[in-house]
Design a protein around this motif. Structure first.
Motif, PDB file in Angstrom:
ATOM      1  N   UNK A 166       0.822  -1.217   0.000  1.00 47.91           N
ATOM      2  CA  UNK A 166       0.000   0.000   0.000  1.00 47.91           C
ATOM      3  C   UNK A 166       0.854   1.264   0.000  1.00 47.91           C
ATOM      4  N   UNK A 221       0.719  -4.559   5.745  1.00 47.39           N
ATOM      5  CA  UNK A 221       0.211  -5.925   5.599  1.00 47.39           C
ATOM      6  C   UNK A 221       0.866  -6.904   6.582  1.00 47.39           C
ATOM      7  N   UNK A 222       1.628  -6.396   7.566  1.00 40.29           N
ATOM      8  CA  UNK A 222       2.087  -7.298   8.628  1.00 40.29           C
ATOM      9  C   UNK A 222       1.142  -7.211   9.840  1.00 40.29           C
ATOM     10  N   UNK A 223       1.032  -6.003  10.437  1.00 40.28           N
ATOM     11  CA  UNK A 223       0.139  -5.907  11.600  1.00 40.28           C
ATOM     12  C   UNK A 223      -1.308  -5.632  11.205  1.00 40.28           C
ATOM     13  N   UNK A 224      -1.553  -5.276   9.930  1.00 38.08           N
ATOM     14  CA  UNK A 224      -2.916  -5.022   9.448  1.00 38.08           C
ATOM     15  C   UNK A 224      -3.693  -4.075  10.361  1.00 38.08           C
ATOM     16  N   UNK A 257      -0.078 -16.412  17.547  1.00 36.85           N
ATOM     17  CA  UNK A 257      -0.462 -17.823  17.405  1.00 36.85           C
ATOM     18  C   UNK A 257      -0.835 -18.103  15.965  1.00 36.85           C
ATOM     19  N   UNK A 258      -0.708 -19.362  15.569  1.00 38.53           N
ATOM     20  CA  UNK A 258      -1.175 -19.728  14.242  1.00 38.53           C
ATOM     21  C   UNK A 258      -2.642 -20.097  14.349  1.00 38.53           C
ATOM     22  N   UNK A 259      -3.435 -19.752  13.357  1.00 41.69           N
ATOM     23  CA  UNK A 259      -4.862 -20.090  13.432  1.00 41.69           C
ATOM     24  C   UNK A 259      -5.031 -21.603  13.339  1.00 41.69           C
ATOM     25  N   UNK A 281      -7.465 -25.420   8.858  1.00 43.07           N
ATOM     26  CA  UNK A 281      -8.767 -25.886   8.372  1.00 43.07           C
ATOM     27  C   UNK A 281      -8.640 -27.373   8.130  1.00 43.07           C
ATOM     28  N   UNK A 320      -6.546 -10.987  13.785  1.00 46.67           N
ATOM     29  CA  UNK A 320      -5.722 -11.582  12.741  1.00 46.67           C
ATOM     30  C   UNK A 320      -4.644 -10.594  12.293  1.00 46.67           C
ATOM     31  N   UNK A 321      -3.444 -11.096  12.055  1.00 46.59           N
ATOM     32  CA  UNK A 321      -2.371 -10.307  11.450  1.00 46.59           C
ATOM     33  C   UNK A 321      -1.842 -11.085  10.252  1.00 46.59           C
ATOM     34  N   UNK A 322      -1.000 -10.459   9.441  1.00 44.27           N
ATOM     35  CA  UNK A 322      -0.537 -11.097   8.203  1.00 44.27           C
ATOM     36  C   UNK A 322      -1.742 -11.650   7.441  1.00 44.27           C
ATOM     37  N   UNK A 323      -2.782 -10.819   7.360  1.00 43.06           N
ATOM     38  CA  UNK A 323      -3.994 -11.169   6.618  1.00 43.06           C
ATOM     39  C   UNK A 323      -4.569 -12.515   7.041  1.00 43.06           C
ATOM     40  N   UNK A 324      -4.466 -12.824   8.311  1.00 46.78           N
ATOM     41  CA  UNK A 324      -5.110 -14.045   8.799  1.00 46.78           C
ATOM     42  C   UNK A 324      -4.177 -15.241   8.869  1.00 46.78           C
ATOM     43  N   UNK A 325      -2.899 -15.057   8.469  1.00 48.80           N
ATOM     44  CA  UNK A 325      -1.969 -16.183   8.573  1.00 48.80           C
ATOM     45  C   UNK A 325      -1.561 -16.417  10.023  1.00 48.80           C
ATOM     46  N   UNK A 326      -1.804 -15.426  10.880  1.00 51.02           N
ATOM     47  CA  UNK A 326      -1.523 -15.594  12.314  1.00 51.02           C
ATOM     48  C   UNK A 326      -2.497 -14.736  13.111  1.00 51.02           C
ATOM     49  N   UNK A 346      -7.001 -11.226  -7.414  1.00 48.78           N
ATOM     50  CA  UNK A 346      -6.248 -10.058  -7.869  1.00 48.78           C
ATOM     51  C   UNK A 346      -5.904 -10.160  -9.352  1.00 48.78           C
ATOM     52  N   UNK A 355     -11.867  -7.157  -5.042  1.00 49.67           N
ATOM     53  CA  UNK A 355     -10.719  -8.044  -4.792  1.00 49.67           C
ATOM     54  C   UNK A 355     -10.713  -8.590  -3.366  1.00 49.67           C
ATOM     55  N   UNK A 362      -5.009 -10.519   0.516  1.00 56.27           N
ATOM     56  CA  UNK A 362      -4.116  -9.757   1.387  1.00 56.27           C
ATOM     57  C   UNK A 362      -4.051  -8.285   1.006  1.00 56.27           C
ATOM     58  N   UNK A 363      -4.158  -7.966  -0.289  1.00 55.70           N
ATOM     59  CA  UNK A 363      -4.202  -6.557  -0.683  1.00 55.70           C
ATOM     60  C   UNK A 363      -5.590  -6.198  -1.217  1.00 55.70           C
ATOM     61  N   UNK A 364      -6.583  -6.929  -0.742  1.00 57.79           N
ATOM     62  CA  UNK A 364      -7.968  -6.615  -1.077  1.00 57.79           C
ATOM     63  C   UNK A 364      -8.781  -6.685   0.194  1.00 57.79           C
ATOM     64  N   UNK A 374      -1.456 -17.957  -1.894  1.00 63.69           N
ATOM     65  CA  UNK A 374      -1.422 -17.670  -0.452  1.00 63.69           C
ATOM     66  C   UNK A 374      -2.073 -16.312  -0.137  1.00 63.69           C
ATOM     67  N   UNK A 375      -1.892 -15.315  -1.030  1.00 63.74           N
ATOM     68  CA  UNK A 375      -2.468 -13.991  -0.754  1.00 63.74           C
ATOM     69  C   UNK A 375      -3.990 -14.014  -0.870  1.00 63.74           C
ATOM     70  N   UNK A 434      -9.847 -17.395   4.176  1.00 63.62           N
ATOM     71  CA  UNK A 434      -9.833 -18.712   4.802  1.00 63.62           C
ATOM     72  C   UNK A 434     -10.567 -18.747   6.143  1.00 63.62           C
TER      73      UNK A 434
END
Ligand SMILES: Cc1cc2nc3c(=O)[nH]c(=O)nc-3n(C[C@H](O)[C@H](O)[C@H](O)COP(=O)(O)OP(=O)(O)OC[C@H]3O[C@@H](n4cnc5c(N)ncnc54)[C@H](O)[C@@H]3O)c2cc1C
Ligand SMILES: Nc1ncnc2c1ncn2[C@@H]1O[C@H](COP(=O)(O)O)[C@@H](O)[C@H]1O
Lengths: 249, 325
Positions: A38, A120-123, A217-219, A222, B133-139, B236, B249, B252-254, B271-272, B278
């Protein structure tokens, strides 16, 4: 016109997240680092405006460790004039980062301060509007269009099911959304020129934390789904499971 | 200690995200032992009396003629004033586009932290703990609040509306602020064509990827979406190709979405993209490649050609609809 762009170095979006030894942060081993996507829109918009006005200066600012200097160098290669590196190793929450950025930005006396919509790390999507409040400047977040005439900007931002049109008097803060522009790549000439552009190193004062990160933590993974069939023959079974198992139809 | 909740209205209607936040506030109330105080900035009361049933013990209606549209400076002032007066332990916002804009301003004015876009709240030893969620939900980050009040914004469609009803006593508060001094003004809001629901607030999403081969084939996606009462999303690749607008979109960037049903058609599952969807409750994938990564997160998959499956699936859904009206 002085424009400041705040840019952050983040883990590449391809990164598979592993939790670090402290249990609270990303394990940096093997991570590739990039400029926050961004923030590229923010740098691009500042450069376009400077080119259009054929005047002014674009200053890029980043808070972070040694990696931040690499990201600043990338922005200089895109065309920014000079850089400020606020040196800080380790974590900081959005309020702390905003405090340190606000202090550095204030000293440059800018007409526009640009941010990405979110890192896009801490969002978090917090630092732009927080800096704006700390500097007492008007701010529009997540802009999709930008137009400037006579010290007044007209911008649009997407909201649920529509768009807001906002008029803003400069000086002002904007955070950029995807779609605002198509960021340029640094040219070879730009990369060479960037080597000679100054990066001013400054100490950063983050103050007290506003948040405590207790854990990363990891989610829950699924659970593997199932392929219910091939082609159109599978449709009746899909309808059945959506109604009876998932109960979403 | 009270919990203060920002109530979002637009065009004379209270938005449903506000009820989700009130619902969560009413569930947390027992742990803090105070009241749930709703704060509703508006130009004219959009129905404050309904907020008691949604969980509010008290409702402060903050009226100002400039509040017919979102007024960032005025709303910030109204919230800061309410917080200084009520002195709550916790302040909650919806993480809607308005809430995401407003909450950081209020937190910065108060000099306290904000946990944005949270997906779970809990009380541990009398203190609020947020998960986000951070890293778009990866953690997921677990967050504690060293200062008071604890401020959090809550992701739409994650928290259930309908908590314990409160007394819902309505008070009118004068907004003490001069709109003429505003340096940023919303001059117009334009509704999207067809008044469609935003992806982040959709119950069902049907997304198309590059496997749709061209913008003209998205009619197939739109038809299925219409039959399901769904909103159209995109990868994307499709947005960058100019086939679909940026607002569609997912990833991760949407937009990050958590609908009850997400149908991915001709989307490989990079992954993005996965990062943005997810956390959906149920995922269906339609892809001609049995090894496409999207099948690793999908609850149900069909291997096959989207061009054959989509029309047939749309008809099948219509039949179900017709049988259950
Ligand atoms: C910084 C960065 C940020 C990004 N952010 C995002 C983001 O937010 N969102 C996002 O989506 N991507 C994002 N990406 C891009 C991502 O890496 C992928 O390139 C993109 O998601 C691929 O889109 P796709 O699945 O539509 O296309 P492809 O990967 O080309 O997949 C097309 C799929 O369609 C299938 N297919 C083909 N024909 C048919 C048919 N007839 N019937 C059924 N299936 C068929 C194929 O098997 C394939 O799996 C980002 C990338 C970067 C570098
Ligand atoms: N460490 C940093 N240095 C410079 N700018 C930052 C930093 N952190 C965040 N920003 C800016 O603030 C925006 C929003 O970040 P965030 O609030 O963390 O999502 C980013 O897109 C950057 O423009």
């Amino acid at each position: 016109m002085i424009q400041v762009v705040c840019i952050k170095q983040v883990a590449d979006t391809e990164t598979r997240v592993k939790v670090g030894a402290d249990g609270r942060s990303l394990d940096p081993a093997g991570v590739t680092w990039i400029m926050n996507p961004y923030d590229e829109f923010a740098v691009e918009q500042a450069l376009r405006l400077k080119e259009k006005l054929a005047a002014g200066e674009v200053i890029v600012v980043s808070l972070g460790g040694a990696g931040a200097a690499t990201t600043l160098r990338n922005a200089l290669a895109m065309g920014a004039d000079r850089a400020i590196h606020l040196k800080h190793d380790g974590a900081g929450d959005p309020l702390q980062i905003s405090r340190a950025l606000a202090t550095a930005v204030r000293a440059t006396n800018p007409s526009i301060v640009w941010f990405g919509r979110q890192a896009v790390d801490d969002d978090a999507a917090q630092v732009g509007p927080m800096v704006a409040e700390l500097l007492d400047l008007p701010c529009v977040t997540a802009i999709a269009t930008f137009d400037l005439a006579d010290q007044k900007a007209t911008v649009e931002r997407d909201i649920e099911g529509g768009r807001e049109v906002v008029e803003v008097n400069l000086p002002a803060v904007f955070t950029t959304d995807k779609g605002l522009n198509e960021p340029r790549y640094a040219s070879l000439k730009g990369i060479m020129a960037a080597k000679k552009k100054p990066i001013d190193e400054q100490a950063a004062d983050l103050g007290d934390p506003g948040l405590n990160v207790l854990a990363l933590e990891l989610p829950p993974a699924r659970s593997a789904g199932r392929i219910i069939g091939q082609g159109v023959e599978a449709i009746p079974e899909l309808i059945r499971v959506l109604r009876e198992e998932a109960k979403v139809l | 200690m009270s919990i203060l909740v920002f109530i979002e209205q637009r065009e004379g209607r209270i938005r449903s995200v506000s009820n989700e936040v009130l619902g969560e506030a009413s569930r947390l109330k027992a742990s803090f032992g105070g009241e749930v105080v709703a704060v509703l900035p508006c130009a004219a009361d959009p129905g404050a009396s309904s907020l008691g049933a949604a969980g509010a013990d008290r409702v402060q209606v903050v009226t100002h003629e400039a509040f017919g549209v979102y007024d960032p400076a005025g709303y910030t002032r109204a919230m800061v004033q309410a917080i200084e007066q009520v002195k709550p332990a916790v302040v909650l916002f919806p993480a809607s586009s308005l809430g995401k804009d407003l909450a950081p301003r209020v937190a910065a004015r108060l000099g306290v932290g904000l946990a944005s876009d949270c997906t779970a709240l809990a009380v541990d030893d009398g203190a609020l703990v947020a998960k986000r969620p951070v890293f778009a939900g990866k953690a997921l980050q677990k967050i504690g609040f060293p200062k008071s009040p604890a401020i959090a914004s809550l992701r739409p469609k994650v928290f259930a509306a309908g908590g314990t009803a409160g007394a819902g006593a309505v008070e009118n508060v004068a907004a003490n602020f001069d709109a003429a001094a505003n340096r940023a003004r919303v001059v117009r809001t334009a509704a999207a064509a067809g008044g469609k629901v935003d992806l982040t607030e959709s119950e069902i999403i049907v997304s198309g990827g590059r496997g749709m081969k061209g913008p003209e084939h998205f009619a197939l996606i739109e038809n299925l979406a219409e039959a399901l009462g769904a909103t159209v999303g995109a990868s994307r690749a499709v947005v960058d190709a100019g086939w679909r607008p940026h607002s569609e979109q997912v990833g991760q960037t949407g937009k990050t979405v958590s609908p009850k049903l997400y149908v991915a058609v001709g989307v490989s599952g990079a992954i993005q993209h996965l990062a943005g969807m997810s956390s959906s409750r149920c995922i269906v994938a339609i892809n001609k490649d049995p090894d496409a990564p999207i099948f690793k997160v999908a609850d149900y998959g069909i291997v096959g050609d989207a061009f054959e499956i989509l029309p047939a699936l749309t008809e099948a859904v219509k039949k179900v609809n017709a049988a259950h009206v």
